[in-house]
Design a protein around this motif. Structure first.
Motif, short mmCIF file in Angstrom:
data_model
loop_
_atom_site.label_atom_id
_atom_site.label_comp_id
_atom_site.label_asym_id
_atom_site.label_seq_id
_atom_site.Cartn_x
_atom_site.Cartn_y
_atom_site.Cartn_z
N VAL A 1 34.27 12.46 -34.09
CA VAL A 1 34.60 12.79 -35.48
C VAL A 1 35.28 14.14 -35.59
O VAL A 1 35.85 14.46 -36.63
N GLY A 2 35.22 14.96 -34.52
CA GLY A 2 35.94 16.23 -34.55
C GLY A 2 35.13 17.45 -34.21
O GLY A 2 35.64 18.58 -34.28
N GLY A 3 33.87 17.29 -33.81
CA GLY A 3 33.03 18.43 -33.46
C GLY A 3 32.92 18.59 -31.95
O GLY A 3 33.60 17.91 -31.17
N ASN A 4 32.05 19.51 -31.55
CA ASN A 4 31.76 19.69 -30.13
C ASN A 4 30.80 18.61 -29.65
O ASN A 4 30.08 17.99 -30.45
N HIS A 5 30.78 18.40 -28.35
CA HIS A 5 29.87 17.40 -27.79
C HIS A 5 28.43 17.72 -28.21
O HIS A 5 27.94 18.84 -28.00
N THR A 6 27.78 16.74 -28.83
CA THR A 6 26.42 16.93 -29.34
C THR A 6 25.61 15.67 -29.09
O THR A 6 25.92 14.61 -29.64
N PRO A 7 24.58 15.74 -28.25
CA PRO A 7 23.72 14.56 -28.08
C PRO A 7 23.01 14.23 -29.39
O PRO A 7 22.60 15.13 -30.12
N ALA A 8 22.87 12.96 -29.69
CA ALA A 8 22.28 12.57 -30.97
C ALA A 8 21.78 11.13 -30.89
O ALA A 8 22.20 10.35 -30.03
N LEU A 9 20.89 10.79 -31.81
CA LEU A 9 20.38 9.42 -31.88
C LEU A 9 19.71 9.20 -33.22
O LEU A 9 19.44 10.15 -33.97
N GLY B 243 28.43 9.16 -42.15
CA GLY B 243 28.45 10.12 -43.24
C GLY B 243 27.58 11.33 -42.96
O GLY B 243 27.91 12.47 -43.33
N VAL B 244 26.43 11.11 -42.31
CA VAL B 244 25.55 12.22 -41.96
C VAL B 244 26.22 13.14 -40.94
O VAL B 244 26.16 14.37 -41.05
N VAL B 245 26.89 12.56 -39.95
CA VAL B 245 27.59 13.35 -38.94
C VAL B 245 28.73 14.14 -39.59
O VAL B 245 28.94 15.32 -39.28
N ARG B 246 29.47 13.52 -40.51
CA ARG B 246 30.51 14.24 -41.23
C ARG B 246 29.94 15.43 -41.98
O ARG B 246 30.47 16.54 -41.96
N SER B 247 28.81 15.21 -42.65
CA SER B 247 28.16 16.29 -43.41
C SER B 247 27.65 17.39 -42.48
O SER B 247 27.76 18.59 -42.79
N TYR B 248 27.11 16.99 -41.35
CA TYR B 248 26.63 17.94 -40.34
C TYR B 248 27.75 18.88 -39.89
O TYR B 248 27.55 20.10 -39.76
N LEU B 249 28.94 18.34 -39.71
CA LEU B 249 30.08 19.16 -39.29
C LEU B 249 30.65 19.98 -40.45
O LEU B 249 30.93 21.17 -40.31
N GLU B 250 30.80 19.36 -41.61
CA GLU B 250 31.41 20.04 -42.74
C GLU B 250 30.61 21.26 -43.19
O GLU B 250 31.18 22.29 -43.55
N HIS B 251 29.29 21.15 -43.12
CA HIS B 251 28.44 22.22 -43.64
C HIS B 251 27.87 23.12 -42.54
O HIS B 251 26.98 23.93 -42.80
N GLY B 252 28.38 22.96 -41.33
CA GLY B 252 28.00 23.86 -40.26
C GLY B 252 26.55 23.80 -39.85
O GLY B 252 25.97 24.82 -39.43
N LEU B 253 25.94 22.61 -39.96
CA LEU B 253 24.52 22.50 -39.58
C LEU B 253 24.32 22.71 -38.08
O LEU B 253 23.19 22.93 -37.64
N PHE B 254 25.42 22.66 -37.31
CA PHE B 254 25.32 22.93 -35.88
C PHE B 254 24.98 24.39 -35.60
O PHE B 254 24.63 24.75 -34.46
N ASN B 255 25.09 25.24 -36.61
CA ASN B 255 24.69 26.65 -36.46
C ASN B 255 23.21 26.87 -36.71
O ASN B 255 22.69 27.97 -36.51
#
Length: 443
Positions: free
Chosen positions: A295-303, A87-99
């Protein structure tokens, strides 16, 4: 009618006389996370089922056996969240937190739902404290994430925990490992459970996480993933261990840890206790470098990690860990008559606005019954207001511990009682022995 008044199996009520302990633990979790730069995120209790199928993995026990999935009135497949990361990853993508500036550090305390056999510290509705760090591939952040959990356990006084770590490699080095696993389990296929037979071709690593005693016994002699790490994954794992040693965090390499969710890669870890029965994992996590992309975003390292709040509190209770005392009423105002009750209501409201824990009679008890009630709730001070007190403008403040009384003016009562309670708090503070606390802190 009996079913209406009984909670559903696998759920628990948190009662008022225990809730302050949970509040303390949850507040401490968020405070510790904040010290590391993690900010709270809150996501919905249900998501599209596909999010968990793609993220958690459709060969996992969670997806195959444990999810609460239903069709809503719009014909959509909806699932109550079985864990917090997807759910956090979905929210990260939906709200553009990658910017936003990287890494993005988020924490949460959330309810989760899994249909599994209820047992000590393991429920069908449970709560997790979790942290997620997106945007860094450096091994230092693996150690930092682990240190968040270690700091929390140290602060709470939790003992006898073993940190176990492993690396399950990346997609490339896992290809060879999967071949080795398939060859091993193929020779044992007649003994595997039906679920694991289905996993043999699709994802043989999931067999290592099977709860069946037979499959677990077979898995003990399976090839170890650490023997198949590529050079980059081995270097990353070695570096993580170096950072942990530099931080003074003890650990054991356990090559059998794979975690129960498919999104993990490279570093995985668990904090394990023997004080809460056979299911001893209190906190588990690791890297999920491919999840954002899945989930549909760009490659992003995470943990990140997830920590069961109920399991943590069970461990604390079993170890006799000290909790702060429950907040107690600082002042109880007993009244005689309607005029006195109206006066008390005004006084209570003013003091509550100043942050005091104050009570007065809202039931219509006699003065004697009110004083018994004040004693039961542990009120530190009491006053009685009746017609004579209203007429004279003077009340007697009683210290319920010492029995001492002093007269106060109703005209200045609010400021006087605030000064008195502050003074009493300072006296209690002076009595505290900090030597034992400071002795555990390394400077």
């Amino acid at each position: 009618m009996a079913l209406v008044t009984k909670s559903i199996k696998g759920t628990l009520d948190l009662l008022p006389n225990e809730s302050y302990k949970r509040q303390f633990v949850e507040h401490t979790c968020l405070e510790i996370a904040q010290n590391f730069g993690y900010k709270e995120i809150r996501t919905p209790v249900f998501e599209h089922t596909e999010l968990f199928q793609r993220g958690v993995g459709d060969t996992t026990d969670v997806v195959q056996k444990e999810m609460y999935t239903f069709e809503d009135k719009g014909g959509r497949s909806i699932t109550l969240r079985p864990e917090g990361t997807a759910g956090v990853v979905r929210s990260y993508l939906e709200h553009g937190l990658f910017n936003e500036p990287m890494p993005q550090k988020m924490c949460y305390i959330t309810s989760c739902y899994r249909y599994e056999k209820p047992q000590a510290g393991r429920l069908r509705e449970f709560h997790q404290f979790g942290i997620e760090c997106l945007g860094s591939a450096h091994p230092s952040v693996d150690a930092e994430v682990i240190s968040v959990a270690q700091n929390l356990f140290d602060f709470l006084g939790v003992k006898n925990l073993q940190l176990e770590i492993n690396s399950i490699g990346c997609k490339e080095c896992r290809k060879e490992y999967h071949k080795a696993l398939q060859a091993y389990f193929e020779s044992k296929k007649d003994e595997l459970c039906g679920t694991c037979l289905g996993r043999l071709e699709r994802n043989p690593m999931r067999i290592l996480d099977c709860k069946s005693p037979v499959c677990s016994a077979i898995a003990k002699d399976a090839p170890k993933v650490t023997d198949y790490l590529c050079d980059d994954c081995q270097a990353h794992f070695d570096s993580v261990q170096g950072y942990l040693k530099a931080m003074g965090i003890d650990f054991k390499v356990n090559p059998t840890i794979v975690r129960g969710l498919d999104y993990y890669s490279r570093t995985v870890f668990e904090f394990v206790s023997t004080d809460i029965g056979a299911q001893g994992t209190v906190c588990g996590g690791g890297r999920y470098d491919g999840l954002v992309e899945e989930v549909g975003g760009n490659h992003t390292p995470a943990l990140g990690f997830g920590m069961g709040i109920e399991r943590l509190m069970l461990l604390m209770e079993n170890q006799g860990t000290a909790f702060p005392e429950e907040s107690k009423c600082e002042l109880y105002i007993a009244t005689m008559g309607e005029k006195a009750n109206i006066q008390a209501a005004a006084m209570v409201n003013a003091l509550r606005r100043e942050g005091m824990f104050v009570e007065f009679d809202v039931v219509g008890r006699s003065v004697k019954a009110q004083m018994k009630y004040a004693n039961k709730i542990g009120a530190k001070f009491t006053v009685v207001i009746g017609d004579s007190e209203l007429e004279s403008g003077i009340v007697k403040l009683k210290n319920m511990d010492s029995g001492e009384e002093q007269e106060l003016s109703l005209a200045t009562f609010e400021s006087d009682i605030l000064n008195i309670t502050i003074s009493e708090s300072l006296k209690e503070f002076d009595k505290l022995d900090f030597s034992s606390i400071m002795g555990n802190i390394e400077i």
